[in-house]
Scaffold this motif. Structure first.
Motif, PDB file in Angstrom:
ATOM      1  N   TYR A 284       0.854  -1.404  -0.065  1.00 49.62           N
ATOM      2  CA  TYR A 284      -0.370  -0.239   0.150  1.00 49.62           C
ATOM      3  C   TYR A 284       0.628   1.246  -0.162  1.00 49.62           C
ATOM      4  O   TYR A 284       0.910   2.016  -0.649  1.00 49.62           O
ATOM      5  CB  TYR A 284      -0.781  -0.182   1.247  1.00 49.62           C
ATOM      6  N   VAL A 285       1.755   1.117   0.959  1.00 47.53           N
ATOM      7  CA  VAL A 285       2.504   2.412   1.194  1.00 47.53           C
ATOM      8  C   VAL A 285       3.326   2.410  -0.179  1.00 47.53           C
ATOM      9  O   VAL A 285       3.713   3.800  -1.292  1.00 47.53           O
ATOM     10  CB  VAL A 285       3.549   2.639   2.181  1.00 47.53           C
ATOM     11  N   ARG A 286       3.721   1.450  -1.068  1.00 45.74           N
ATOM     12  CA  ARG A 286       4.130   1.595  -2.229  1.00 45.74           C
ATOM     13  C   ARG A 286       3.904   2.471  -3.590  1.00 45.74           C
ATOM     14  O   ARG A 286       3.646   3.123  -4.111  1.00 45.74           O
ATOM     15  CB  ARG A 286       4.740   0.066  -2.924  1.00 45.74           C
ATOM     16  N   GLY A 287       2.051   1.985  -3.199  1.00 47.04           N
ATOM     17  CA  GLY A 287       1.339   2.111  -4.019  1.00 47.04           C
ATOM     18  C   GLY A 287       0.673   3.661  -4.049  1.00 47.04           C
ATOM     19  O   GLY A 287       0.900   4.462  -4.637  1.00 47.04           O
ATOM     20  N   MET A 288       1.030   4.437  -2.407  1.00 42.52           N
ATOM     21  CA  MET A 288       0.635   6.077  -2.327  1.00 42.52           C
ATOM     22  C   MET A 288       1.674   6.889  -2.473  1.00 42.52           C
ATOM     23  O   MET A 288       1.864   8.041  -3.075  1.00 42.52           O
ATOM     24  CB  MET A 288       1.031   5.910  -0.484  1.00 42.52           C
ATOM     25  N   ARG A 289       3.442   6.269  -2.603  1.00 42.34           N
ATOM     26  CA  ARG A 289       4.308   6.581  -3.642  1.00 42.34           C
ATOM     27  C   ARG A 289       4.043   7.289  -4.427  1.00 42.34           C
ATOM     28  O   ARG A 289       4.391   8.192  -5.053  1.00 42.34           O
ATOM     29  CB  ARG A 289       5.880   6.606  -2.689  1.00 42.34           C
ATOM     30  N   GLU A 290       3.570   6.428  -5.593  1.00 41.85           N
ATOM     31  CA  GLU A 290       3.015   6.069  -6.428  1.00 41.85           C
ATOM     32  C   GLU A 290       2.050   6.621  -7.182  1.00 41.85           C
ATOM     33  O   GLU A 290       2.250   8.157  -8.424  1.00 41.85           O
ATOM     34  CB  GLU A 290       3.008   4.827  -7.141  1.00 41.85           C
ATOM     35  N   ALA A 291       1.081   7.347  -6.161  1.00 36.19           N
ATOM     36  CA  ALA A 291       0.037   8.029  -6.834  1.00 36.19           C
ATOM     37  C   ALA A 291       0.463   9.329  -6.216  1.00 36.19           C
ATOM     38  O   ALA A 291       0.250  10.410  -7.050  1.00 36.19           O
ATOM     39  CB  ALA A 291      -1.110   8.082  -5.426  1.00 36.19           C
ATOM     40  N   ILE A 292       1.285   9.782  -5.098  1.00 36.69           N
ATOM     41  CA  ILE A 292       2.048  10.852  -5.168  1.00 36.69           C
ATOM     42  C   ILE A 292       2.594  11.597  -6.758  1.00 36.69           C
ATOM     43  O   ILE A 292       2.704  12.868  -6.873  1.00 36.69           O
ATOM     44  CB  ILE A 292       3.058  11.165  -4.167  1.00 36.69           C
ATOM     45  N   GLU A 293       3.363  11.032  -6.996  1.00 39.13           N
ATOM     46  CA  GLU A 293       4.257  10.871  -8.511  1.00 39.13           C
ATOM     47  C   GLU A 293       3.180  11.255  -9.281  1.00 39.13           C
ATOM     48  O   GLU A 293       3.568  12.433 -10.491  1.00 39.13           O
ATOM     49  CB  GLU A 293       5.144   9.415  -8.662  1.00 39.13           C
ATOM     50  N   ALA A 294       2.128  10.607  -8.949  1.00 45.79           N
ATOM     51  CA  ALA A 294       1.363  10.144 -11.105  1.00 45.79           C
ATOM     52  C   ALA A 294       0.230  11.696 -10.373  1.00 45.79           C
ATOM     53  O   ALA A 294       0.180  12.257 -11.861  1.00 45.79           O
ATOM     54  CB  ALA A 294      -0.160   9.086 -10.400  1.00 45.79           C
ATOM     55  N   VAL A 295       0.599  12.065  -9.436  1.00 45.95           N
ATOM     56  CA  VAL A 295      -0.582  13.628  -9.271  1.00 45.95           C
ATOM     57  C   VAL A 295       0.337  15.195  -9.477  1.00 45.95           C
ATOM     58  O   VAL A 295      -0.211  15.416 -10.026  1.00 45.95           O
ATOM     59  CB  VAL A 295      -0.895  13.883  -7.570  1.00 45.95           C
ATOM     60  N   LEU A 296       1.296  14.603  -9.235  1.00 46.97           N
ATOM     61  CA  LEU A 296       2.498  15.500  -9.572  1.00 46.97           C
ATOM     62  C   LEU A 296       2.563  16.012 -10.840  1.00 46.97           C
ATOM     63  O   LEU A 296       2.681  16.632 -11.532  1.00 46.97           O
ATOM     64  CB  LEU A 296       3.636  15.477  -9.007  1.00 46.97           C
ATOM     65  N   SER A 297       2.921  14.819 -11.507  1.00 52.56           N
ATOM     66  CA  SER A 297       3.254  14.919 -12.824  1.00 52.56           C
ATOM     67  C   SER A 297       1.762  15.324 -13.690  1.00 52.56           C
ATOM     68  O   SER A 297       1.897  15.058 -14.975  1.00 52.56           O
ATOM     69  CB  SER A 297       3.587  13.271 -13.453  1.00 52.56           C
ATOM     70  N   GLY A 298       0.512  14.907 -13.181  1.00 52.24           N
ATOM     71  CA  GLY A 298      -0.754  15.625 -13.842  1.00 52.24           C
ATOM     72  C   GLY A 298      -1.256  13.993 -14.361  1.00 52.24           C
ATOM     73  O   GLY A 298      -2.519  14.037 -15.464  1.00 52.24           O
ATOM     74  N   ARG A 299      -0.537  12.674 -14.233  1.00 51.05           N
ATOM     75  CA  ARG A 299      -1.297  11.863 -15.089  1.00 51.05           C
ATOM     76  C   ARG A 299      -2.128  11.170 -13.962  1.00 51.05           C
ATOM     77  O   ARG A 299      -3.305  11.282 -14.803  1.00 51.05           O
ATOM     78  CB  ARG A 299      -0.337  10.815 -14.845  1.00 51.05           C
TER      79      ARG A 299
END
Length: 337
Positions: A284-299
């Motif tokens: 879950y923590v891995r997914g949360m970190r990936e979500a942060i990157e996705a939001v910052l990038s605009g995905r």
């Protein structure tokens, strides 16, 4: 200055009151807001002053009062989509300091404060510190997307467009897939179109849906199908929409008993079935970190999908809205005092 040894054996905190407001579920469909002691972080734990907490559909089973549910709940219990500011750091915690904005996997976050393992905390960059960030469902979407293995050129059907289905629509479209969104509510189908779905189908008649997808795909059906409802009929439908050698991803939370599936069809088409629910907090923590990157990038942009906000004292209304899904509803969050 605090030495490393002192930090390893003491709690570091900002000034905090001795009590907090927390929601307690006292019976089926009823809550009370009580003043309770603020929890203290133990070794390896942090305390977070919560800004808000998302309301998860998994709460609806306990909220309905099944026989196995015990009332009253612990203060704040059921809330597990919290975000806020680190307020205290327990002994033997490194990498976190009071004042940091974070999102968490803690389990008692329908309250002003919650405590949990530092391993279940993810720092938020300052760009995201002022926005609602329910990390658990955002991380869940990223984990499901990873396990779906969606690629450019595939046809992807998403059965059920709520907060999760809408995010997956966006991620699949950004990956270059052609997305067919299927849902019962017109407002949800409109959201799916806004998230990038090229086709939308009302989830009304089983055979008609199969015929439409058959026609849209030239009888190939879909390389990937994500079921995001947690209901029996949509799961059956998802199986029929999955093409030969395709992948059926179970993203819906099935909490109301056994399922009977068409194993003959699944065997004949040689499909892979993925249960995309995780239990390891590290995943879950891995997914949360990936979500942060996705939001910052605009995905990914979750803000338009958070449609309803309630105060902590109105948690019962938030849960009822999550259950009843009024027109325009996708996701409720609770804001702390």
């Amino acid at each position: 200055m605090t030495s490393t040894l002192e930090r390893a054996n003491s709690t570091i905190s900002l000034s905090t009151p001795s009590t907090m407001k927390a929601a307690i579920v006292t019976g089926p469909g009823t809550i009370t807001i009580q003043e309770v002691p603020v929890p203290e972080p133990g070794p390896g734990e942090v305390r977070v002053r919560l800004t808000g907490c998302g309301v998860c559909a998994s709460n609806l089973g306990p909220w309905s009062g099944p026989e196995w549910m015990q009332f009253p709940t612990a203060p704040g219990q059921l809330g597990h989509e919290g975000w806020g500011i680190i307020e205290a750091v327990g002994p033997r915690v490194s990498g976190f300091e009071p004042g940091q904005p974070v999102t968490t996997l803690f389990q008692n976050s329908y309250a002003e404060y919650d405590v949990g393992s530092a391993e279940e905390v993810v720092s938020l960059p300052m760009e995201l510190s002022e926005m609602p960030f329910p990390g658990e469902p955002l991380g869940c979407a990223m984990n499901i997307f990873r396990r779906a293995d969606i690629r450019a050129g595939q046809t992807v059907a998403i059965v059920g467009i709520g907060f999760l289905g809408a995010m997956l629509t966006r991620l699949a479209k950004k990956a270059g897939a052609d997305v067919i969104a299927i849902s019962r509510r017109p407002c949800a189908l409109e959201t799916a179109r806004e998230m990038g779905a090229s086709r939308t189908i009302a989830m009304e008649d089983h055979s008609a849906i199969v015929e439409q997808v058959d026609a849209l795909t030239g009888s190939r059906f879909c390389e990937r199908v994500i079921e995001a409802t947690g209901k029996s009929w949509p799961l059956d439908l998802a199986g029929e929409l999955t093409g030969e050698g395709g992948r059926l991803i179970v993203a819906g939370y099935h909490q109301d008993g056994p399922r009977q599936i068409n194993m003959q069809l699944w065997n004949w088409r040689g499909i892979d079935v993925i249960n995309a629910h995780e239990r390891n907090p590290a995943t879950y923590v891995r997914g949360m970190r990936e979500a942060i990157e996705a939001v910052l990038s605009g995905r990914l942009d979750p803000m338009p999908l958070i449609t309803n906000a309630f105060s902590l004292s109105r948690l019962d209304e938030a849960l009822n809205a999550t259950r009843d899904r009024p027109d325009g509803f996708l996701k409720a969050v609770v804001r702390m005092p």
